[in-house]
Design an enzyme around this catalytic site. Structure first.
Site, short mmCIF file in Angstrom:
data_model
loop_
_atom_site.label_atom_id
_atom_site.label_comp_id
_atom_site.label_asym_id
_atom_site.label_seq_id
_atom_site.Cartn_x
_atom_site.Cartn_y
_atom_site.Cartn_z
N ASP A 72 0.82 -1.20 0.00
CA ASP A 72 0.00 0.00 0.00
C ASP A 72 0.86 1.26 0.00
O ASP A 72 1.93 1.31 0.62
CB ASP A 72 -0.89 -0.02 1.25
CG ASP A 72 -1.80 1.18 1.36
OD1 ASP A 72 -2.66 1.33 0.47
OD2 ASP A 72 -1.65 1.96 2.31
N GLU A 84 1.14 -0.49 -5.13
CA GLU A 84 0.19 0.60 -5.38
C GLU A 84 1.03 1.88 -5.41
O GLU A 84 1.34 2.45 -4.38
CB GLU A 84 -0.88 0.68 -4.30
CG GLU A 84 -1.93 1.74 -4.62
CD GLU A 84 -2.50 2.43 -3.40
OE1 GLU A 84 -3.53 3.10 -3.54
OE2 GLU A 84 -1.90 2.34 -2.31
#
Length: 740
Positions: free
Chosen positions: A419, A472
C-alpha cells in the site's frame, strides 16, 4: 551483598530479616534495571543459597518447606539456606494469597539463564534476522523441563521493561525483564504460563516516563476494543496445500491469466444480527462464489490487527497478529488452505508505509520515537494523521521485512500488494515547502525506503519462488516492476493508476462528449509496456462520495448498465492483469460501506445478475484464450486496428498470443448508436466468429450483434490484406475469434 543484621538461628536453615537495601528499594519502586541481580537463587561464597522472590500478592512464602521472611517495608521475601541444602535448579515456591488465603505454587523466572542466542541478537541488530518473529514476542516453550512462556521485546535505552498481564494483576513490578545489553532486547521466561493469557509490556523510559504497550511481535490479540496481546497457541496447523505450493514455485505469472477479486472480509457478507462472518463461514461461501465467477485470486484488504473498523485495516496496530474479528490465526490459515485446494491464490494488502498514533501500540514505543523517525518532517504523515517508519534503523527495517516474510511463511499467502508506495518513495510526499528534509544528496527521494523496498522484494522472491509483490504506486517513478539488478524496485507488478483514472474519467462523460476525450482511452498504450501492470477497479474508487461504478455511469437505467458492461469489456481487452473490488461484479448502486454488507438483494434483478454473468464469461474467455493474457506485459500481444475513430467513439484492436494461439479481435462502441456494416481489417483470412458480446440478452443487453460467421473480403483495410464488416451494438463490445 548487603550485611545480614540477624544472626543464623538454631537449626539447618537461616532466616534473614533485613532493612531493605538500595537494590530492593529500587525493585519495590519498579525502578530496578536488572532484577536478576536481586531475585532468584544467589550462591554465597560459603556455599549457602540466598533465595529471593518479589510477590506483592503474597501473605506468606515458603521455599524447600521453609518459611521465607518479608523484607520490612517491601513485598520482597528471602531465605538464606545453609550449604548443602538440596534445592532444585528452579526451586518451587509456595505462597499464600493475601485476598483468598489460598496457597499456590510457582517457579521463579529469575533462576533461568538467558534464552535468546547471541547470533539472533547480532542478526537483529544488523537488520538481517528474517525470522525474527520466532525470537521476539511471546512463545510457549519448555526450558530445563519446565513449560512456560518466553517474552522478548526490543526497547533500547530505557530503564526497565516488565511483562504485565492477567497473571500478575498488571503490576509492572512483578515481572521485570532481563536486558540483553547493547541489543536493546529484553527477555523473560515465566514458568507455568500457557497460551491464552493477556499481556502487555510496561516500559519505564530513560526520562522516567511510564508507558504500557502491546507487543509489536504479538501473533495474536484480543478483539477490539481490547488492546491487549494474547499468548499464542503454538500447536502447528496441519496444512493440506502442499500440491499448490509445489506448483507455485513453477508459476509463470507473467504469461498466465490473473484476475483478482478484491475483498474486505468484514463487509462481504454478514450474519443476520450484523456481526462479522468468521473465516470458516467465508470459507464455505466466499470461495465457491469466487471460483464460480472464474477469478484466479482473492485479494484481502489488510487482515493484521487494527483498532478502528473504519480504517479498513490500513492503520495497523498489530503487524504480526491476524485480526481477531474473524476468528483465530488458524481459522485464517484454514481459509487460505481451502482457497489453495480450490485453485485460488490469496494476496494480502500490506501496509509498511505508515502506522497509527494510538498510544497503546508502536507510537512513541519507549516514551519517545522508536519505530517512527524522530523528526516530524520525516516521521509524520500530516494528511493521514499517522506516523512514518524510520526505514534507516536496522531493527525497524528488520521488523517490516520479516513481517512480509511472516505472512508468506506462516499463512502461505501467495503475494503482497504493498500500500501507498509513493508516500514512501518521496520525502516531500504531500508536504509543502519547509515541511520536509532532503536526503544526503539534497534530493527528495527517500533512499532508506528504497533500500527497504529492495530488501523486501529480494527476500520475498528468493525465499518464496512464485510469490508476487504488487505496488500501489501512483506516480511516474521509473522501473517499479523491474528487477533490482536492472535499476528497478523489484516488484512483480504495479497498479496502473493512470489507466484507471483516465478510463473512469472518460466513461463517466455523456457519450456525446466522448469523442473530444478519445485520447483518454488510447494514451495508456504510450506507457503500457514500461511496467508490468495490473488494471485496478479497486475499493478506493467506490468510497468517499466517488459513487459506485454503476452509479458513475451516465445515461438512463439501460445505458448505465450497458456502460458498466462496456467498462468491464475494455478492462479485459486491455493488456494487463485484472482486479475488481467486491460488489462491482453485480453492479451495486451504493458506495461500499465497511459497516454493512454488499447489497445481495440486487442479484434478484436480471440486469444485476447479467453483470455478474458477463464477468463470469469474461474471466472464462480471458483464462481460456492465450491471446488475452500471455503477452499482457509485452507489446507482441497488442496491436491497434483503429485507434483514431474518435468521431464515432469506436476502438478496434487485436490481441495476439504465442505461436499457434488464435488472435482475438475486439471492437468497442462507446456511443449508444448501433453501427451496421462497420468495416475493420483483420489479421487472418477465413471466417471470424463472435465469442462474446457485452450486449447479449444474457447480460441484460439488446442482443444486437453478429450471430453468424463473418467472412473477410479481399479489401485491404488499416494495414491488413483483408477486412470484414461487423455490427456494433450500442454501448457494447464484441470479441471475435477465427472460427474453428
Amino acid at each position: 551483598m548487603r550485611k545480614l543484621v540477624e544472626a543464623t538461628q538454631a537449626g539447618s536453615e537461616a532466616s534473614v530479616a533485613l532493612a531493605p537495601s538500595a537494590p530492593i528499594q529500587r525493585l519495590q519502586a519498579g525502578l530496578h534495571h536488572d532484577p536478576f541481580e536481586v531475585l532468584g537463587v544467589h550462591v554465597q561464597p560459603d556455599g549457602s543459597k540466598l533465595v529471593r522472590a518479589f510477590l506483592p500478592a503474597a501473605e506468606a512464602v515458603e521455599v524447600a518447606g521453609v518459611r521465607m521472611t518479608r523484607v520490612p517495608g517491601t513485598d520482597c521475601f528471602e531465605r538464606l539456606l545453609p550449604p548443602g541444602t538440596a534445592l532444585e535448579a528452579h526451586p518451587l515456591l509456595t505462597w499464600q494469597d493475601k485476598r483468598s488465603g489460598a496457597w499456590q505454587r510457582l517457579r521463579s523466572p529469575y533462576s533461568f539463564a538467558p534464552q535468546l542466542g547471541e547470533m539472533d541478537l547480532y542478526l537483529f541488530g544488523e537488520g538481517r534476522h528474517f525470522e525474527i518473529w520466532k525470537v521476539l514476542g511471546a512463545r510457549v516453550k519448555t526450558v530445563d523441563g519446565v513449560t512456560g512462556c518466553l517474552f522478548a521485546v526490543w526497547a533500547p535505552a530505557v530503564l526497565r521493561v516488565s511483562v504485565v498481564g492477567d497473571f500478575n494483576d498488571w503490576d509492572g513490578r512483578r515481572h521485570p525483564m532481563r536486558c540483553r545489553g547493547v541489543s536493546g532486547v529484553w527477555e523473560l521466561f515465566i514458568p507455568g504460563l500457557e497460551a491464552g493469557h493477556a499481556y502487555k509490556y510496561e516500559i519505564l523510559g530513560r526520562h522516567g516516563e511510564r508507558v504500557t504497550k502491546t507487543d509489536p511481535y504479538a501473533r495474536q490479540m484480543f478483539l477490539r476494543p481490547e488492546t491487549t496481546s494474547r499468548v499464542p497457541d503454538e500447536r502447528p496447523y496441519a496444512w493440506g496445500d502442499a500440491e499448490w505450493l509445489a506448483a507455485r514455485t513453477r508459476f509463470d505469472w507473467q504469461h498466465r491469466p490473473m484476475s483478482v477479486y478484491e475483498v474486505h472480509p468484514g463487509s462481504w457478507r454478514r450474519r443476520a444480527d450484523g456481526s462479522f462472518y468468521s473465516w470458516r463461514e467465508l470459507t464455505a461461501e466466499l470461495i465457491p462464489y469466487v471460483r464460480d465467477l472464474g477469478y484466479t485470486h482473492i485479494e484481502l484488504l489488510p487482515v493484521a490487527e487494527h483498532p478502528f473498523d473504519a480504517s479498513w485495516g490500513y492503520q495497523v496496530s498489530g503487524y504480526y497478529a491476524a485480526t481477531a474479528r474473524f476468528g483465530s490465526p488458524d481459522d485464517l490459515r484454514a481459509f487460505v488452505d481451502a482457497c489453495h485446494q480450490a485453485g485460488l491464490g490469496v494476496l494480502l494488502d500490506w501496509v509498511p508505509g505508515h502506522f497509527p498514533k494510538d498510544d497503546f501500540a508502536l507510537a512513541r514505543f519507549t516514551g519517545e520515537p522508536l519505530y517512527e523517525h524522530a523528526d516530524p518532517r520525516r516521521g509524520e504523515h500530516q494528511d493521514w494523521g499517522t506516523l512514518v517508519f524510520d526505514f534507516g534503523r536496522n531493527e525497524v527495517r528488520n521488523f517490516l521485512v520479516a513481517n512480509a516474510l511472516y505472512w508468506l511463511e506462516e499463512f502461505h499467502i501467495d503475494g503482497l500488494r504493498v500500500d501507498a508506495v509513493a508516500s514512501m518513495l518521496y520525502l516531500d510526499y504531500s508536504r509543502r515547502h519547509g515541511e520536509w528534509l532532503p536526503n544526503q544528496h539534497g534530493g527528495r527521494e527517500n533512499l532508506e525506503a528504497i533500500h527497504f523496498l529492495h530488501e523486501v522484494n529480494a527476500e520475498v522472491h528468493a525465499r518464496f519462488p512464485g510469490a508476487i509483490t504488487i505496488a500501489e504506486e501512483s506516480t511516474a517513478w521509473p522501473a517499479v516492476s523491474r528487477p533490482i539488478e536492472l535499476g528497478g524496485l523489484g516488484f512483480s507488478m504495479k497498479w496502473n493508476m493512470g489507466w484507471m483514472n483516465d478510463t473512469l474519467d472518460y466513461i463517466e462523460k455523456e457519450p456525446v462528449y466522448r469523442k473530444y476525450q478519445h485520447n483518454q482511452l488510447t494514451f495508456s498504450q504510450m506507457y503500457a509496456w514500461s511496467e508490468n501492470f495490473v488494471l485496478p477497479l479497486s475499493h478506493d474508487e467506490v468510497v468517499h462520495l466517488k459513487k459506485s461504478l454503476l452509479d458513475k455511469m451516465p445515461g438512463d437505467r439501460w445505458q448505465r448498465f450497458a456502460n458498466l458492461r462496456l467498462l468491464y469489456a475494455w478492462q479485459y481487452a486491455h493488456p494487463g492483469k485484472k482486479l475488481l473490488f467486491m460488489g462491482g461484479e453485480f453492479g451495486q448502486w451504493n458506495e461500499w460501506r465497511e459497516a454493512g454488507q454488499l447489497d445481495w438483494v440486487l442479484l434478484g434483478f436480471p440486469e444485476h445478475d447479467g453483470i455478474r454473468a458477463l464477468l463470469r464469461d469474461l474471466n472464462r474467455l480471458y483464462r481460456d484464450e492465450a491471446a488475452l493474457h500471455f503477452w499482457d506485459f509485452d507489446p507482441r500481444g497488442f496491436r491497434w486496428i483503429d485507434c483514431h475513430d474518435a468521431d464515432q467513439s469506436v476502438l478496434s484492436l487485436v490481441r495476439e498470443g504465442p505461436d499457434g494461439a488464435p488472435p482475438i479481435v475486439v471492437l468497442l462502441n462507446f456511443t449508444p448508436v448501433p453501427r451496421h456494416g462497420y468495416r475493420i481489417g483483420v489479421p487472418r483470412a477465413g471466417a471470424w466468429c463472435e465469442v462474446l458480446n457485452s450486449d447479449s440478452m444474457y447480460y441484460g443487453g439488446s442482443n444486437l450483434g453478429n450471430g453468424k460467421p463473418l467472412y473477410p473480403a479481399a479489401v485491404p483495410w488499416m494495414g491488413f490484406g483483408q477486412s470484414i464488416e461487423v455490427t456494433l451494438p450500442p454501448l457494447g463490445a464484441i470479441f471475435l475469434k477465427p472460427c474453428p
